[in-house]
Design a protein around this motif. Structure first.
Motif, PDB file in Angstrom:
ATOM      1  N   VAL B  11       0.866  -1.167   0.000  1.00  0.00           N
ATOM      2  CA  VAL B  11       0.000   0.000   0.000  1.00  0.00           C
ATOM      3  C   VAL B  11       0.903   1.218   0.000  1.00  0.00           C
ATOM      4  O   VAL B  11       1.814   1.303   0.827  1.00  0.00           O
ATOM      5  CB  VAL B  11      -0.860   0.063   1.277  1.00  0.00           C
ATOM      6  N   LYS B  14       4.484   0.739   0.414  1.00  0.00           N
ATOM      7  CA  LYS B  14       4.967   0.077   1.617  1.00  0.00           C
ATOM      8  C   LYS B  14       4.515  -1.374   1.559  1.00  0.00           C
ATOM      9  O   LYS B  14       3.319  -1.643   1.435  1.00  0.00           O
ATOM     10  CB  LYS B  14       4.372   0.784   2.839  1.00  0.00           C
ATOM     11  N   ILE B  16       3.241  -4.710   2.687  1.00  0.00           N
ATOM     12  CA  ILE B  16       2.508  -5.163   3.874  1.00  0.00           C
ATOM     13  C   ILE B  16       2.466  -6.682   3.915  1.00  0.00           C
ATOM     14  O   ILE B  16       2.774  -7.291   4.927  1.00  0.00           O
ATOM     15  CB  ILE B  16       1.059  -4.624   3.879  1.00  0.00           C
ATOM     16  N   ASN B  36      -1.658  -6.169  15.887  1.00  0.00           N
ATOM     17  CA  ASN B  36      -2.154  -5.009  15.140  1.00  0.00           C
ATOM     18  C   ASN B  36      -1.157  -4.630  14.059  1.00  0.00           C
ATOM     19  O   ASN B  36       0.049  -4.658  14.285  1.00  0.00           O
ATOM     20  CB  ASN B  36      -2.333  -3.788  16.062  1.00  0.00           C
ATOM     21  N   GLY B  37      -1.668  -4.314  12.905  1.00  0.00           N
ATOM     22  CA  GLY B  37      -0.803  -3.845  11.827  1.00  0.00           C
ATOM     23  C   GLY B  37      -0.080  -4.944  11.078  1.00  0.00           C
ATOM     24  O   GLY B  37       0.761  -4.673  10.227  1.00  0.00           O
ATOM     25  N   ALA B  38      -0.416  -6.202  11.386  1.00  0.00           N
ATOM     26  CA  ALA B  38       0.300  -7.318  10.762  1.00  0.00           C
ATOM     27  C   ALA B  38      -0.069  -7.485   9.294  1.00  0.00           C
ATOM     28  O   ALA B  38       0.703  -8.011   8.501  1.00  0.00           O
ATOM     29  CB  ALA B  38      -0.013  -8.609  11.515  1.00  0.00           C
ATOM     30  N   GLY B  39      -1.268  -7.063   8.918  1.00  0.00           N
ATOM     31  CA  GLY B  39      -1.693  -7.189   7.523  1.00  0.00           C
ATOM     32  C   GLY B  39      -2.956  -8.017   7.346  1.00  0.00           C
ATOM     33  O   GLY B  39      -3.289  -8.415   6.237  1.00  0.00           O
ATOM     34  N   LYS B  40      -3.692  -8.242   8.429  1.00  0.00           N
ATOM     35  CA  LYS B  40      -4.891  -9.085   8.363  1.00  0.00           C
ATOM     36  C   LYS B  40      -5.976  -8.431   7.498  1.00  0.00           C
ATOM     37  O   LYS B  40      -6.523  -9.053   6.585  1.00  0.00           O
ATOM     38  CB  LYS B  40      -5.424  -9.369   9.778  1.00  0.00           C
ATOM     39  N   SER B  41      -6.276  -7.146   7.785  1.00  0.00           N
ATOM     40  CA  SER B  41      -7.286  -6.455   6.974  1.00  0.00           C
ATOM     41  C   SER B  41      -6.791  -6.295   5.547  1.00  0.00           C
ATOM     42  O   SER B  41      -7.568  -6.382   4.591  1.00  0.00           O
ATOM     43  CB  SER B  41      -7.604  -5.077   7.563  1.00  0.00           C
ATOM     44  N   THR B  42      -5.488  -6.082   5.417  1.00  0.00           N
ATOM     45  CA  THR B  42      -4.910  -5.947   4.076  1.00  0.00           C
ATOM     46  C   THR B  42      -5.195  -7.198   3.249  1.00  0.00           C
ATOM     47  O   THR B  42      -5.580  -7.112   2.080  1.00  0.00           O
ATOM     48  CB  THR B  42      -3.392  -5.703   4.177  1.00  0.00           C
ATOM     49  N   GLU B 171     -12.652  -9.139  12.024  1.00  0.00           N
ATOM     50  CA  GLU B 171     -12.944  -8.683  13.396  1.00  0.00           C
ATOM     51  C   GLU B 171     -14.418  -8.395  13.600  1.00  0.00           C
ATOM     52  O   GLU B 171     -14.786  -7.377  14.191  1.00  0.00           O
ATOM     53  CB  GLU B 171     -12.125  -7.429  13.725  1.00  0.00           C
ATOM     54  N   HIS B 203      -9.072 -11.147  17.243  1.00  0.00           N
ATOM     55  CA  HIS B 203      -8.029 -10.984  18.255  1.00  0.00           C
ATOM     56  C   HIS B 203      -8.326 -11.831  19.480  1.00  0.00           C
ATOM     57  O   HIS B 203      -7.513 -11.907  20.383  1.00  0.00           O
ATOM     58  CB  HIS B 203      -7.934  -9.518  18.689  1.00  0.00           C
TER      59      HIS B 203
HETATM   60  N1  ATP Z   1      -4.102   3.019   2.953  1.00  0.00           N
HETATM   61  C1  ATP Z   1      -2.990   2.810   3.683  1.00  0.00           C
HETATM   62  N2  ATP Z   1      -1.992   3.702   3.655  1.00  0.00           N
HETATM   63  C2  ATP Z   1      -0.866   3.496   4.382  1.00  0.00           C
HETATM   64  N3  ATP Z   1      -0.677   2.435   5.171  1.00  0.00           N
HETATM   65  C3  ATP Z   1      -1.629   1.512   5.235  1.00  0.00           C
HETATM   66  C4  ATP Z   1      -2.847   1.654   4.504  1.00  0.00           C
HETATM   67  N4  ATP Z   1      -3.623   0.584   4.779  1.00  0.00           N
HETATM   68  C5  ATP Z   1      -2.919  -0.181   5.635  1.00  0.00           C
HETATM   69  N5  ATP Z   1      -1.734   0.375   5.921  1.00  0.00           N
HETATM   70  C6  ATP Z   1      -0.729  -0.149   6.824  1.00  0.00           C
HETATM   71  O1  ATP Z   1      -0.575  -1.518   6.592  1.00  0.00           O
HETATM   72  C7  ATP Z   1      -0.294  -2.209   7.789  1.00  0.00           C
HETATM   73  C8  ATP Z   1      -1.265  -3.384   7.923  1.00  0.00           C
HETATM   74  O2  ATP Z   1      -2.583  -2.880   8.139  1.00  0.00           O
HETATM   75  P1  ATP Z   1      -3.817  -3.827   8.353  1.00  0.00           P
HETATM   76  O3  ATP Z   1      -5.001  -2.962   8.460  1.00  0.00           O
HETATM   77  O4  ATP Z   1      -3.818  -4.872   7.324  1.00  0.00           O
HETATM   78  O5  ATP Z   1      -3.477  -4.472   9.764  1.00  0.00           O
HETATM   79  P2  ATP Z   1      -4.319  -5.480  10.635  1.00  0.00           P
HETATM   80  O6  ATP Z   1      -3.510  -6.685  10.770  1.00  0.00           O
HETATM   81  O7  ATP Z   1      -5.666  -5.621  10.097  1.00  0.00           O
HETATM   82  O8  ATP Z   1      -4.360  -4.711  12.034  1.00  0.00           O
HETATM   83  P3  ATP Z   1      -5.515  -4.587  13.140  1.00  0.00           P
HETATM   84  O9  ATP Z   1      -5.366  -5.786  13.989  1.00  0.00           O
HETATM   85  O10 ATP Z   1      -5.118  -3.355  13.889  1.00  0.00           O
HETATM   86  O11 ATP Z   1      -6.816  -4.467  12.453  1.00  0.00           O
HETATM   87  C9  ATP Z   1      -0.400  -1.182   8.902  1.00  0.00           C
HETATM   88  O12 ATP Z   1       0.879  -0.775   9.270  1.00  0.00           O
HETATM   89  C10 ATP Z   1      -1.164  -0.045   8.263  1.00  0.00           C
HETATM   90  O13 ATP Z   1      -0.801   1.184   8.825  1.00  0.00           O
END
Ligand code: ATP
Ligand code: MG
Lengths: 478, 249
Positions: B11, B14, B16, B36-42, B171, B203
């Motif tokens: 993204v 960066k 992910i 948090n921030g591992a990339g699950k939502s990604t 989630e 989580h």
């Molecule tokens: N549009 C974006 N612009 C910049 N960084 C992004 C964007 N979307 C996601 N990220 C970054 O990608 C990384 C993974 O985000 P993601 O939402 O996939 O995490 P997650 O595992 O779902 O976390 P959580 O448990 O907090 O929901 C994070 O560091 C986030 O800041």
């Protein structure tokens, strides 16, 4: 995604065809002789001609207004023709059977069948083609209820006393530049009279069509609702696609006597010009109604067409306890410009007004809401509520709000709310994730945004308006 | 159903997802946990095709075809469903209308006959009862003014109506009270069958007491760093993520 959304807005204008019909068209130009010609063409009485000439002389002294947030080159009033009528209308047809089939076919093509058995159930229609009224349906049925619904030309001939009493009583000849021009050269339009205590048995509707090239349309509508009567009226309009701009300068006057109610709805779809901003209608319209005691006037408008829209349907709340309402959706796309809103003038005690204005801008268009709420010293306990919402599609368009508030009565209450939002990528993604095409998604989001206004439209037309928005937004997502 | 092989996605330049692989067979439920921030939502966003995510390498096969050949709405019609972590509002568009349009679209794609308005209304009402969402919510704008828990239940309602083949729940349990958690779990369990697969991002081990997964994976720093059965969730609950290979936070 927003780029896509923006791209969704380039549509084919479905009403853009021209009817090849033999017309009598006055050469371009404007002077007293033109005014006399129009008046003579309609066999008008002397008093009517004088009224027109007064307006014309006043207009010559006036200047085109420049306060609206719209840009356009000065209109050359000498290059416009002020009268055009199909030849077949020389002898005014007395019934549908006598109307030129070519004209009937035109309306058929526009989705407005005029045969009484085919028209929308319960809607009577006056049809204006360039400068003349072609036909008015269901007249007899309306007359049984005492309702007069005819072209304004016919009303001048048949009901001179009503015309003398009410024409110009709400929008005086010299009211403004375009109203003065209209008063001088108006060629046709509709007249409605609802007698005391009558609830009009059907929806009334006028459909305006500009066909000829270089022709201006100047229609005049007058609706009088006597004490305790009730009417719902709808106007619609379209024009062929042409490269030149065309002028439409209408005047609408509404008179709501004590306890009367007038609901006036507009679905405006004049040709908006092409994607480069070439052509399109200049829509400079004066609409105003006066409310006597406990009367109510409700304006609902859906504006999707025209290159430039300049209109402020207004209510003069003269009588105590009278009510004014304004519900508006204005959608601009490509290079369209709209400066529209309302005026609510509170004169009587406990008068109330509501304004709900929704502006949708897409492409490189610009849309402005301009509204005045005035509380006069005598307007004790008056109340106004205004809500202006703007929705932006893409990031090259603009939305502006110009609320003017003048309160000379400390007991009056004025509330104003304004919001600006965007069709967000998140909303688009949600819709797509649920299987929707981008086009469907945008049109659904936009329709949702307009919901409060659409629910004010008569049922059949609410559906129509929803579809119109969908078409107007076509191409804004790629 | 789904075969993810060495997926890299970024993204805004960066990276992910950094070489994620995962295989899901029809009928399986996979839980994904991770910091948090591992990339699950990604991962959910990349699978459903959201704009702004660049896939630099790796492949994803969905029902034997290349998932990346399909646009967002085509994936949805083919049965990819994402229950959002943060559902968005669409003011003025009634929930009922929104649901009808999307169900119509998906049914049409599947070659199923369209439901009449009456049939659909019945279906929507009975389904909303199942997720304990009052009928009033069908008339309100999509998620408009819904509480956090109501939004999540509305996601499950959509999932039940659309009958997707791959359900990704991001989630869905966050912010739910105990009763709502049970309701959501009941909804998911009722939909479990031999043809439908689930990815459940959470989580909390607690959800997995209700929705018992076939596999549990830990996603850390853009990769699956550990996989196991449901006991892994318990272990994580007790020990956190620190002990795992790669030493994640
Ligand atoms: N549009 C974006 N612009 C910049 N960084 C992004 C964007 N979307 C996601 N990220 C970054 O990608 C990384 C993974 O985000 P993601 O939402 O996939 O995490 P997650 O595992 O779902 O976390 P959580 O448990 O907090 O929901 C994070 O560091 C986030 O800041
Ligand atoms: Mg997340």
């Amino acid at each position: 995604m927003s780029e896509q959304v923006e791209h969704l807005i380039s549509k084919e204008y479905a009403a853009g065809f021209h009817t090849a019909i033999e017309s009598e068209t006055l050469p371009p130009g404007l002077n007293e002789d033109v005014v006399r010609f129009i008046s003579a063409k309609k066999d008008e009485p002397e008093w009517m001609l004088d009224w027109r000439l007064q307006a014309f002389r006043a207009w010559q002294e006036m200047e085109s207004p420049d306060w609206a947030k719209v840009k356009y080159p000065p209109v050359d009033f000498q290059s416009i023709s002020y009268y055009s009528a199909p030849k077949s209308m020389d002898e005014r047809p007395q019934s549908l059977d006598e109307v030129d089939p070519e004209l009937l076919a035109t309306y058929e093509k526009l989705g407005i069948p005029l045969h009484e058995q085919a028209v929308l159930a319960g809607v009577a229609m006056d049809v204006v083609f360039d400068s003349v009224s072609v036909v008015t349906t269901f007249r007899e049925k309306l007359l049984e209820a005492g309702v007069i619904f005819c072209s304004i030309s016919e009303a001048i001939e048949k009901y001179p006393e009503l015309i003398k009493k009410y024409l110009g009583s709400v929008v005086p000849q010299k009211d403004n530049y375009f109203a003065a021009l209209n008063s001088a050269v108006f060629s046709d339009g509709s007249f409605v009279f609802i007698p005391k205590g009558v609830r009009c048995p059907m929806e009334l509707s006028t459909y305006f069509r500009i066909n000829e090239q270089n022709t201006g349309q100047f229609e005049r509508t007058l609706i009088v609702a006597e004490e305790g009567s009730h009417v719902s009226y709808l106007e619609g309009c379209t024009a062929p696609m042409r490269d030149e701009n065309q002028l439409h300068a209408a005047v609408v006057e509404l008179v709501a006597c004590d306890n009367a109610e007038i609901k006036y709805s507009t679905v405006q779809n004049w040709y908006p010009g092409d994607a480069e901003g070439k052509g399109g209608i200049y829509n400079f319209v004066t609409k105003r109604g006066v409310c006597h005691e406990s009367a109510k006037i409700s304006w609902t408008q859906v504006e999707t067409g025209s290159a430039i829209t300049w209109k402020y349907p207004s209510c003069i709340l003269r009588g105590d306890n009278s009510v004014g309402e304004f519900y508006s959706v204005a959608l601009t796309n490509n290079l369209q410009q709209a400066d529209t809103g309302t005026k609510m003038i509170h004169i009587g005690k406990n008068t109330r007004s509501t304004i709900i204005a929704k502006g949708i801008s897409a492409g490189r268009s610009d849309s402005s809401y301009r509204g005045l709420v005035r509380m006069n010293p005598g307007a004790d306990g008056a109340r106004n509520f205004t809500q202006c919402d703007s929705l932006l599609i893409g990031d090259r368009c603009g939305a502006h709000t110009f609320p003017y508030i003048e309160s000379k009565n400390p007991s009056a209450v004025i509330e104003h709310e304004a919001t600006t939002s965007k069709v967000s990528d998140d909303q688009m993604f949600l819709c797509a994730q649920r299987g929707l095409d981008p086009e469907k998604a945008v049109s659904m989001i936009v329709n949702g945004f307009c919901r409060e206004v659409f629910k004010e439209l008569p049922m059949e037309f609410a559906v129509e308006a929803g579809k119109l928005l969908e078409v107007s937004l076509e191409g804004s997502v790629g | 159903m789904l075969r993810i092989n060495n997926l890299h996605a970024s993204v805004e330049d960066k990276e992910i997802l950094k070489g994620l692989s995962l295989e899901i067979k029809p009928g399986e439920v996979h839980a994904i946990m991770g910091p948090n921030g591992a990339g699950k939502s990604t991962l959910g966003n990349v699978l459903s095709g959201r704009d702004g995510y660049e896939v630099s390498s790796g492949t994803v096969e969905f029902k034997g075809a290349n998932l990346f050949d399909l646009a967002v709405e085509e994936r949805a019609r083919e049965g990819v469903f994402l229950a959002f972590q943060y559902p968005v509002e669409i003011p003025g568009v009634s929930n009922m209308e929104f649901l009808k349009v999307s169900v119509d679209t998906v049914r049409k794609h599947k070659g199923l006959p369209a439901l009449s308005s009456v049939e659909f209304m019945k279906l929507a009402r009975t389904t909303s009862q199942k997720v304990k969402l009052d009928q009033a919510f069908l008339k309100r704008g999509v998620n408009e003014g819904f509480s956090g828990g109501e939004k999540k239940r509305n996601e499950i309602l959509q999932m039940m109506l659309l009958e997707p083949s791959l359900c990704i729940l991001d989630e869905t349990d966050s912010g739910l009270d105990i009763d709502a958690l049970q309701t959501v779990a009941d909804g998911v369990n009722a939909m479990r069958n031999k043809d439908r697969s689930f990815i459940v991002v959470t989580h909390y081990q607690r959800l997995l007491d209700y929705i018992v997964p076939d596999y549990v994976h830990v996603l850390a720093d853009g990769k699956i760093v550990k996989s196991g059965d449901k006991s892994l969730a318990k272990e994580l609950e007790a020990k956190g993520y620190g002990w795992l290979e790669g030493g994640v936070a």
